[in-house]
Scaffold this motif. Structure first.
Motif, PDB file in Angstrom:
ATOM      1  N   TYR A  92      15.270  24.564  -3.453  1.00  0.00           N
ATOM      2  CA  TYR A  92      15.356  25.986  -3.095  1.00  0.00           C
ATOM      3  C   TYR A  92      14.988  26.224  -1.629  1.00  0.00           C
ATOM      4  CZ  TYR A  92      16.964  28.286  -7.230  1.00  0.00           C
ATOM      5  OH  TYR A  92      17.785  28.732  -8.220  1.00  0.00           O
ATOM      6  N   LYS A  97      17.950  26.089   0.713  1.00  0.00           N
ATOM      7  CA  LYS A  97      19.044  27.068   0.619  1.00  0.00           C
ATOM      8  C   LYS A  97      19.036  27.967   1.845  1.00  0.00           C
ATOM      9  CE  LYS A  97      19.192  27.297  -4.414  1.00  0.00           C
ATOM     10  NZ  LYS A  97      20.539  27.119  -4.918  1.00  0.00           N
ATOM     11  N   GLU A 154      20.408  32.412 -14.652  1.00  0.00           N
ATOM     12  CA  GLU A 154      21.493  31.429 -14.745  1.00  0.00           C
ATOM     13  C   GLU A 154      22.345  31.714 -15.969  1.00  0.00           C
ATOM     14  OE1 GLU A 154      20.283  27.272 -13.277  1.00  0.00           O
ATOM     15  OE2 GLU A 154      18.628  27.905 -14.533  1.00  0.00           O
TER      16      GLU A 154
HETATM   17  C1  BG6 Z   1      16.868  22.695 -11.012  1.00  0.00           C
HETATM   18  C2  BG6 Z   1      16.495  22.881 -12.457  1.00  0.00           C
HETATM   19  O1  BG6 Z   1      15.749  22.300 -10.270  1.00  0.00           O
HETATM   20  O2  BG6 Z   1      17.381  23.914 -10.487  1.00  0.00           O
HETATM   21  C3  BG6 Z   1      17.686  23.363 -13.260  1.00  0.00           C
HETATM   22  O3  BG6 Z   1      16.009  21.651 -13.003  1.00  0.00           O
HETATM   23  C4  BG6 Z   1      18.295  24.589 -12.619  1.00  0.00           C
HETATM   24  O4  BG6 Z   1      17.312  23.627 -14.614  1.00  0.00           O
HETATM   25  C5  BG6 Z   1      18.547  24.375 -11.133  1.00  0.00           C
HETATM   26  O5  BG6 Z   1      19.508  24.886 -13.287  1.00  0.00           O
HETATM   27  C6  BG6 Z   1      18.978  25.651 -10.455  1.00  0.00           C
HETATM   28  O6  BG6 Z   1      19.392  25.375  -9.150  1.00  0.00           O
HETATM   29  P1  BG6 Z   1      20.510  26.235  -8.401  1.00  0.00           P
HETATM   30  O7  BG6 Z   1      20.566  25.642  -7.039  1.00  0.00           O
HETATM   31  O8  BG6 Z   1      21.762  26.073  -9.198  1.00  0.00           O
HETATM   32  O9  BG6 Z   1      20.004  27.650  -8.428  1.00  0.00           O
END
Ligand code: BG6
Length: 478
Positions: free
Chosen positions: A174, A177, A211
């Motif tokens: 994160y 990003k 999500e």
């Molecule tokens: C990961 C988690 O670290 O991040 C996942 O283990 C999750 O469960 C993912 O889906 C989400 O990442 P992004 O970049 O798709 O928001």
């Protein structure tokens, strides 16, 4: 800007993360011209393969996972030339001498531990034993970094036996990003927001990472983690830190990480009535949470909503509401800073009390918008409405904003350049676990079960109640 030639070894080079994220990210940086002649990427794993097999394996992964990032024909072949492979046993002797023989002196060497945390200590030890743990060496470790404070401390100790903190890059993707870094630009690059960024003006802050995907094929891992360990302890915690921290003196690793650590240490305990756990149900032919995992009575949560206070001078009295879940209505991550209403309405009680809301959209549709109160057009008198000042980065900045490097591209190149600003320090990770542990322990001792929620919803009703009780409401997940 090209970086000097480097060697990158991927332990777990045939694994899922390598195929989906690490290799496509390296390929895109290669296509962008960032890797100079002589750079080498070495896959290492248990599978019996030679260089030719590995090059074919990587080409397949690129074709499958590199969607949307066009590279001219021939570039896959050029990239394949910098790849090689070593069959290696992390716990035994097999392959280590071969790997050591491949290393060049006097250049940056990065070892990416794309393996489970139970192997971190063994890999560190072997690198040391085989003379690959010198001051040019950097190691990259992935989450999960432990499953509680004591396991995280043990991992930190095992790595610290052979590497300095300055050589250890703990990834939280994160932080790589684009819009997450924009949080810092918005806060500390503008005069407009920071004077208002405190409990005197901010009513509350909401952080949502929603999500639409379920746990899919990751049931075995996920069932041992749950949303608290998988998302809150790391990704949401990092967002909270960047939103709440004091201005660092410089955009430098320890300045930033010191400030983040202070936020985590100032977090209040979360009481049982300030947190809601959920687990998603099946919907039509889409499986429910329990269909993915072996234990049919699993009490692992796929959704969390919680309220937490930060006990410090800036934030005392302003609650932070955090929410994340799988199989929700939409994929949408945002941070909303909800300002207080004006102290008095000069337009009379019927005009209502309005609040400005600054929303930072992390994904998709990255951008920011600010709800501003204006007069409703027309002759109907002084009626007020809220209108967004909306900026979508791709609209404002053109196609360049679309072509931004993804989190892994940026973070891997930061490892090579030796910039730790966007990586977690050991004490940060430990502090985050120290806050999370009692919450999880509470569920276990009380035997709390998660609340079932409909797939495609915004999570359990109880999560809405968490805010309604305080006279507030979540922003819609859309
Ligand atoms: C990961 C988690 O670290 O991040 C996942 O283990 C999750 O469960 C993912 O889906 C989400 O990442 P992004 O970049 O798709 O928001």
């Amino acid at each position: 800007i090209p970086v000097d030639p480097f060697d990158l070894v991927i332990f777990g080079g045939t694994g899922d993360l390598a195929r989906r994220k690490i290799l496509p990210a390296l390929f895109r940086r290669f296509c962008a011209g960032q890797m100079q002649e002589g750079t080498r990427i070495i896959g290492a794993a248990r599978a019996e393969m030679d260089d030719v097999d590995y090059r074919a394996f990587v080409a397949e992964a690129l074709i499958e996972f590199n969607d949307g990032h066009g590279c001219e024909e021939g570039t896959i072949a050029a990239f394949q030339r910098i790849l090689s492979y070593v069959t290696l046993d992390a716990l035994g002797e097999n392959g280590w001498a071969d790997l050591a023989a491949k290393m060049h002196d006097g250049r940056v060497r990065a070892f990416y531990f794309s393996v489970g945390p139970s192997l971190f200590g063994a890999l560190a030890e072997k690198l040391h034993e085989h003379g690959m743990a010198d001051s040019d060496t950097r190691i990259v470790v992935e989450k999960p970094f432990g499953r509680d404070l004591s396991t995280a401390k043990a991992l930190n100790r095992a790595l610290a036996d052979h590497f300095d903190e300055g050589q250890i890059y703990r990834i939280d993707h994160y932080l790589g990003k684009e819009t997450v870094q924009n949080l810092m630009a918005i806060r500390f690059g503008n005069m407009l927001f920071e004077p208002l960024w405190n409990s005197q003006y901010v009513d509350h802050i909401q952080i949502t990472v929603a999500e639409t995907v379920g746990v899919g094929g990751r049931g075995e891992y996920y069932d041992r983690s749950g949303a608290m360990r998988d998302m809150v302890q790391n990704h949401l915690m990092q967002l909270l830190c960047l939103i709440a921290m004091e201005p660092p003196a410089k955009f430098e690793p320890d300045s930033v990480r010191d400030e983040k650590l202070k936020v985590i240490r100032a977090l209040d305990e979360v009481l049982p009535d300030q947190i809601v756990r959920g687990q998603y149900l099946a919907e039509g032919d889409k499986p429910g949470y329990l269909d993915h995992v072996e234990t049919t009575d699993s009490t692992t949560e796929s959704f969390i909503a919680l309220k937490v206070h930060i006990s410090n001078w800036r934030w005392a009295g302003t609650p932070f509401y955090l929410r994340t879940g799988k199989r929700l209505k939409a994929r949408s991550s945002e941070i909303a800073v909800v300002f207080k209403a004006t102290p008095h309405s000069i337009f009379g009680p019927e005009a209502g009390r309005h609040r400005n809301i600054l929303t930072i959209r992390l994904q998709p549709n990255e951008g920011i918008d600010l709800d501003v109160t204006i007069k409703e057009p027309g002759p109907g008198g002084m009626r007020l409405i809220d209108v967004p000042l909306d900026m979508t980065f791709t609209e404002a900045l053109g196609p360049d904003a679309e072509d931004v490097a993804d989190a892994y591209e940026r973070l891997i190149m930061d490892v090579v350049r030796g910039n730790q600003t966007l990586f977690m320090r050991g004490d940060e990770v430990e502090a985050a676990w120290a806050w999370t542990d009692p919450i999880i322990a509470g569920w276990e001792t009380r035997g709390d079960d998660p609340i079932a929620y409909e797939s495609g919803s915004s999570g359990p009703e109880e999560a809405l109640a968490l805010m309604h009780r305080d006279g507030r409401k979540w922003r819609e997940v859309r």
